[in-house]
Design a protein around this motif. Structure first.
Motif, PDB file in Angstrom:
ATOM      1  N   CYS A  24      -9.749  28.537  -4.645  1.00 23.79           N
ATOM      2  CA  CYS A  24      -8.911  27.868  -3.635  1.00 23.79           C
ATOM      3  C   CYS A  24      -9.551  27.839  -2.260  1.00 23.79           C
ATOM      4  O   CYS A  24      -9.023  27.218  -1.340  1.00 23.79           O
ATOM      5  CB  CYS A  24      -7.540  28.543  -3.552  1.00 23.79           C
ATOM      6  SG  CYS A  24      -7.603  30.256  -2.959  1.00 23.79           S
ATOM      7  N   GLU A  25     -10.669  28.588  -2.089  1.00 26.43           N
ATOM      8  CA  GLU A  25     -11.427  28.631  -0.838  1.00 26.43           C
ATOM      9  C   GLU A  25     -10.667  29.280   0.316  1.00 26.43           C
ATOM     10  O   GLU A  25     -11.010  29.108   1.476  1.00 26.43           O
ATOM     11  CB  GLU A  25     -11.877  27.219  -0.424  1.00 26.43           C
ATOM     12  CG  GLU A  25     -12.840  26.590  -1.416  1.00 26.43           C
ATOM     13  CD  GLU A  25     -13.427  25.298  -0.905  1.00 26.43           C
ATOM     14  OE1 GLU A  25     -12.957  24.812   0.146  1.00 26.43           O
ATOM     15  OE2 GLU A  25     -14.348  24.774  -1.550  1.00 26.43           O
ATOM     16  N   ARG A  26      -9.614  30.042   0.018  1.00 26.29           N
ATOM     17  CA  ARG A  26      -8.943  30.794   1.080  1.00 26.29           C
ATOM     18  C   ARG A  26      -9.744  32.048   1.413  1.00 26.29           C
ATOM     19  O   ARG A  26     -10.340  32.661   0.518  1.00 26.29           O
ATOM     20  CB  ARG A  26      -7.524  31.167   0.656  1.00 26.29           C
ATOM     21  CG  ARG A  26      -6.563  30.004   0.641  1.00 26.29           C
ATOM     22  CD  ARG A  26      -5.168  30.421   0.241  1.00 26.29           C
ATOM     23  NE  ARG A  26      -5.097  30.866  -1.148  1.00 26.29           N
ATOM     24  CZ  ARG A  26      -3.971  31.158  -1.781  1.00 26.29           C
ATOM     25  NH1 ARG A  26      -2.807  31.067  -1.126  1.00 26.29           N
ATOM     26  NH2 ARG A  26      -3.975  31.540  -3.031  1.00 26.29           N
ATOM     27  N   PRO A  27      -9.771  32.462   2.684  1.00 20.79           N
ATOM     28  CA  PRO A  27     -10.500  33.689   3.050  1.00 20.79           C
ATOM     29  C   PRO A  27      -9.827  34.926   2.467  1.00 20.79           C
ATOM     30  O   PRO A  27      -8.600  35.043   2.493  1.00 20.79           O
ATOM     31  CB  PRO A  27     -10.450  33.692   4.580  1.00 20.79           C
ATOM     32  CG  PRO A  27      -9.276  32.828   4.935  1.00 20.79           C
ATOM     33  CD  PRO A  27      -9.170  31.797   3.856  1.00 20.79           C
ATOM     34  N   ILE A  28     -10.607  35.849   1.940  1.00 18.49           N
ATOM     35  CA  ILE A  28     -10.080  37.084   1.353  1.00 18.49           C
ATOM     36  C   ILE A  28     -10.939  38.246   1.823  1.00 18.49           C
ATOM     37  O   ILE A  28     -12.153  38.120   1.989  1.00 18.49           O
ATOM     38  CB  ILE A  28     -10.069  37.032  -0.191  1.00 18.49           C
ATOM     39  CG1 ILE A  28     -11.432  36.572  -0.731  1.00 18.49           C
ATOM     40  CG2 ILE A  28      -8.956  36.151  -0.713  1.00 18.49           C
ATOM     41  CD1 ILE A  28     -11.533  36.578  -2.246  1.00 18.49           C
ATOM     42  N   CYS A  29     -10.300  39.406   2.042  1.00 17.51           N
ATOM     43  CA  CYS A  29     -11.029  40.597   2.461  1.00 17.51           C
ATOM     44  C   CYS A  29     -11.523  41.360   1.238  1.00 17.51           C
ATOM     45  O   CYS A  29     -11.229  41.020   0.097  1.00 17.51           O
ATOM     46  CB  CYS A  29     -10.141  41.478   3.338  1.00 17.51           C
ATOM     47  SG  CYS A  29      -8.735  42.204   2.455  1.00 17.51           S
ATOM     48  N   THR A  30     -12.234  42.442   1.469  1.00 13.81           N
ATOM     49  CA  THR A  30     -12.806  43.209   0.362  1.00 13.81           C
ATOM     50  C   THR A  30     -11.740  43.888  -0.488  1.00 13.81           C
ATOM     51  O   THR A  30     -11.992  44.223  -1.644  1.00 13.81           O
ATOM     52  CB  THR A  30     -13.774  44.267   0.906  1.00 13.81           C
ATOM     53  OG1 THR A  30     -13.097  45.073   1.876  1.00 13.81           O
ATOM     54  CG2 THR A  30     -14.978  43.610   1.565  1.00 13.81           C
ATOM     55  N   ASP A  31     -10.565  44.126   0.085  1.00 18.99           N
ATOM     56  CA  ASP A  31      -9.477  44.731  -0.691  1.00 18.99           C
ATOM     57  C   ASP A  31      -8.863  43.736  -1.673  1.00 18.99           C
ATOM     58  O   ASP A  31      -8.241  44.140  -2.653  1.00 18.99           O
ATOM     59  CB  ASP A  31      -8.381  45.253   0.240  1.00 18.99           C
ATOM     60  CG  ASP A  31      -8.801  46.499   0.974  1.00 18.99           C
ATOM     61  OD1 ASP A  31      -8.112  46.857   1.944  1.00 18.99           O
ATOM     62  OD2 ASP A  31      -9.810  47.107   0.597  1.00 18.99           O
ATOM     63  N   CYS A  32      -8.997  42.455  -1.393  1.00 16.82           N
ATOM     64  CA  CYS A  32      -8.340  41.428  -2.204  1.00 16.82           C
ATOM     65  C   CYS A  32      -9.279  40.757  -3.197  1.00 16.82           C
ATOM     66  O   CYS A  32      -8.837  40.228  -4.216  1.00 16.82           O
ATOM     67  CB  CYS A  32      -7.735  40.342  -1.303  1.00 16.82           C
ATOM     68  SG  CYS A  32      -6.437  40.939  -0.198  1.00 16.82           S
ATOM     69  N   MET A  33     -10.566  40.735  -2.914  1.00  9.76           N
ATOM     70  CA  MET A  33     -11.479  39.956  -3.745  1.00  9.76           C
ATOM     71  C   MET A  33     -11.613  40.561  -5.137  1.00  9.76           C
ATOM     72  O   MET A  33     -11.620  41.778  -5.321  1.00  9.76           O
ATOM     73  CB  MET A  33     -12.850  39.866  -3.078  1.00  9.76           C
ATOM     74  CG  MET A  33     -13.599  41.183  -2.969  1.00  9.76           C
ATOM     75  SD  MET A  33     -15.137  40.976  -2.045  1.00  9.76           S
ATOM     76  CE  MET A  33     -15.946  42.554  -2.392  1.00  9.76           C
ATOM     77  N   VAL A  34     -11.688  39.670  -6.117  1.00 13.96           N
ATOM     78  CA  VAL A  34     -11.818  40.048  -7.523  1.00 13.96           C
ATOM     79  C   VAL A  34     -13.086  39.405  -8.071  1.00 13.96           C
ATOM     80  O   VAL A  34     -13.313  38.192  -7.893  1.00 13.96           O
ATOM     81  CB  VAL A  34     -10.601  39.581  -8.342  1.00 13.96           C
ATOM     82  CG1 VAL A  34     -10.770  39.962  -9.809  1.00 13.96           C
ATOM     83  CG2 VAL A  34      -9.321  40.173  -7.774  1.00 13.96           C
ATOM     84  N   ASP A  35     -13.947  40.218  -8.731  1.00 13.44           N
ATOM     85  CA  ASP A  35     -15.192  39.682  -9.272  1.00 13.44           C
ATOM     86  C   ASP A  35     -14.924  38.552 -10.253  1.00 13.44           C
ATOM     87  O   ASP A  35     -14.051  38.653 -11.124  1.00 13.44           O
ATOM     88  CB  ASP A  35     -15.977  40.789  -9.984  1.00 13.44           C
ATOM     89  CG  ASP A  35     -16.557  41.789  -9.003  1.00 13.44           C
ATOM     90  OD1 ASP A  35     -16.878  41.379  -7.879  1.00 13.44           O
ATOM     91  OD2 ASP A  35     -16.681  42.973  -9.362  1.00 13.44           O
ATOM     92  N   ALA A  36     -15.686  37.467 -10.118  1.00 15.99           N
ATOM     93  CA  ALA A  36     -15.619  36.345 -11.048  1.00 15.99           C
ATOM     94  C   ALA A  36     -17.019  36.071 -11.577  1.00 15.99           C
ATOM     95  O   ALA A  36     -18.004  36.684 -11.137  1.00 15.99           O
ATOM     96  CB  ALA A  36     -15.061  35.105 -10.351  1.00 15.99           C
ATOM     97  N   SER A  37     -17.111  35.180 -12.532  1.00 14.05           N
ATOM     98  CA  SER A  37     -18.426  34.865 -13.097  1.00 14.05           C
ATOM     99  C   SER A  37     -19.356  34.325 -12.021  1.00 14.05           C
ATOM    100  O   SER A  37     -20.563  34.542 -12.055  1.00 14.05           O
ATOM    101  CB  SER A  37     -18.280  33.849 -14.231  1.00 14.05           C
ATOM    102  OG  SER A  37     -17.595  32.684 -13.770  1.00 14.05           O
ATOM    103  N   VAL A  38     -18.765  33.613 -11.056  1.00 14.64           N
ATOM    104  CA  VAL A  38     -19.506  33.138  -9.892  1.00 14.64           C
ATOM    105  C   VAL A  38     -18.694  33.476  -8.644  1.00 14.64           C
ATOM    106  O   VAL A  38     -17.586  32.982  -8.459  1.00 14.64           O
ATOM    107  CB  VAL A  38     -19.756  31.614  -9.959  1.00 14.64           C
ATOM    108  CG1 VAL A  38     -20.484  31.158  -8.698  1.00 14.64           C
ATOM    109  CG2 VAL A  38     -20.558  31.247 -11.190  1.00 14.64           C
ATOM    110  N   GLY A  39     -19.224  34.340  -7.808  1.00 16.30           N
ATOM    111  CA  GLY A  39     -18.528  34.687  -6.574  1.00 16.30           C
ATOM    112  C   GLY A  39     -17.299  35.563  -6.806  1.00 16.30           C
ATOM    113  O   GLY A  39     -17.262  36.385  -7.726  1.00 16.30           O
TER     114      GLY A  39
END
Length: 287
Positions: A24-39
């Motif tokens: 969705c291209e929304r900004p996320i901090c390190t607490d929210c980000m979830v590993d994906a196959s790309v990014g």
């Protein structure tokens, strides 16, 4: 030239980040980000089934304090606290003797009960039960409005378990300071120690999220003025709860992600330990 401000996490306003969800291209901090196959992806895209191959915990977005955001009513604990206070209030109306059994008193002879009562006599439960007692409808009304206004946002920001710990430890700290300073036979009751704990936590959280401090500081000053100039208020409970709430909230949201668990446990443990030491010291003095 004015420097461009970094984007802020859409779930944690005030937390700057350079990471964006690949979906969705929304900004996320390190607490929210979830590993994906790309990014990385945001919790909402993962929860809605946009991503694949994530760990089971990936569907659990977290609060600014690191607590898991669960489904259901976001103000569940706040509503339960209010319901318990109301239930105790009506129970005391039906059985007035409960007030003498549950209120905060250091050590006194109660002519209605015909016995010595108080925390110094071993009734330590009064430190918490007194925080659910209220004298009149206006008393419980003001306190429960405070719980509703302050508690709901804090529960959402901290998570249920951390919020409940904040509430109970603030109540305990307020009772402990009252027990230490007030006259041994002076009764005290009310949720104001816990409410001031919520107020202290709100000040810390607003500062952490870089919101406008003026409204919450005005509320704090107004309540402190009422604390010291309104006759009959147990100011000790207010100050004890306020300090405890601020300390606990700082421990919960003030540290880095790596030190978060240590600071949270440490802040709660510090408030609990100081409260218990205060009670022991006062009890020894009254023995």
């Amino acid at each position: 030239m004015e420097q461009a401000q970094a984007p802020q996490c859409y779930r944690h306003p005030g937390v700057e980040t350079g990471i964006r969800c690949t979906r969705c291209e929304r900004p996320i901090c390190t607490d929210c980000m979830v590993d994906a196959s790309v990014g990385f992806q945001c919790p909402d895209c993962v929860r809605n089934g946009s991503g694949t191959g994530h760990a089971p915990s990936a569907n659990q977005p977290r609060t600014v304090a690191g607590g898991r955001i669960t489904g259901g009513d976001p103000q569940l604990i706040t509503k339960i606290i209010i319901a318990v206070n109301l239930a105790v209030f009506f129970a005391v109306l039906a059985v007035p003797q409960l007030d003498d059994r549950l209120s905060l008193v250091g050590l006194a002879y109660d002519p209605q009960l015909g016995e010595v009562v108080g925390i110094a006599d071993g009734e330590w439960y009064r430190l918490l039960t007194s925080a659910f007692l209220h004298q009149a409808i206006w008393h419980i009304g003001f306190n429960m409005l405070g719980v509703w206004w302050l508690g709901g946002p804090l529960e959402a920001a901290l998570g249920r378990a951390r919020y409940l710990a904040l509430y109970l430890l603030s109540a305990l700290a307020g009772s402990a300071l009252t027990y230490l300073i007030a006259a041994q036979n002076q009764p005290s009751l009310g949720a104001s120690g816990a409410v001031f704990g919520l107020l202290g936590a709100t000040v810390v959280l607003v500062r952490r999220l870089k919101y406008d401090m003026r409204p919450v500081m005005a509320l704090l000053v107004l309540n402190l003025v009422l604390t010291f100039f309104w006759e009959g208020i147990a100011w000790q409970a207010h100050i004890g709860g306020l300090i405890a709430g601020a300390v606990i909230a700082y421990g919960m949201v003030g540290g880095s992600r790596e030190r978060r668990a240590v600071m949270q446990w440490g802040a709660c443990g510090l408030v609990l330990a100081l409260s218990l030491v205060t009670v022991v010291v006062r009890t020894v003095a009254l023995s």
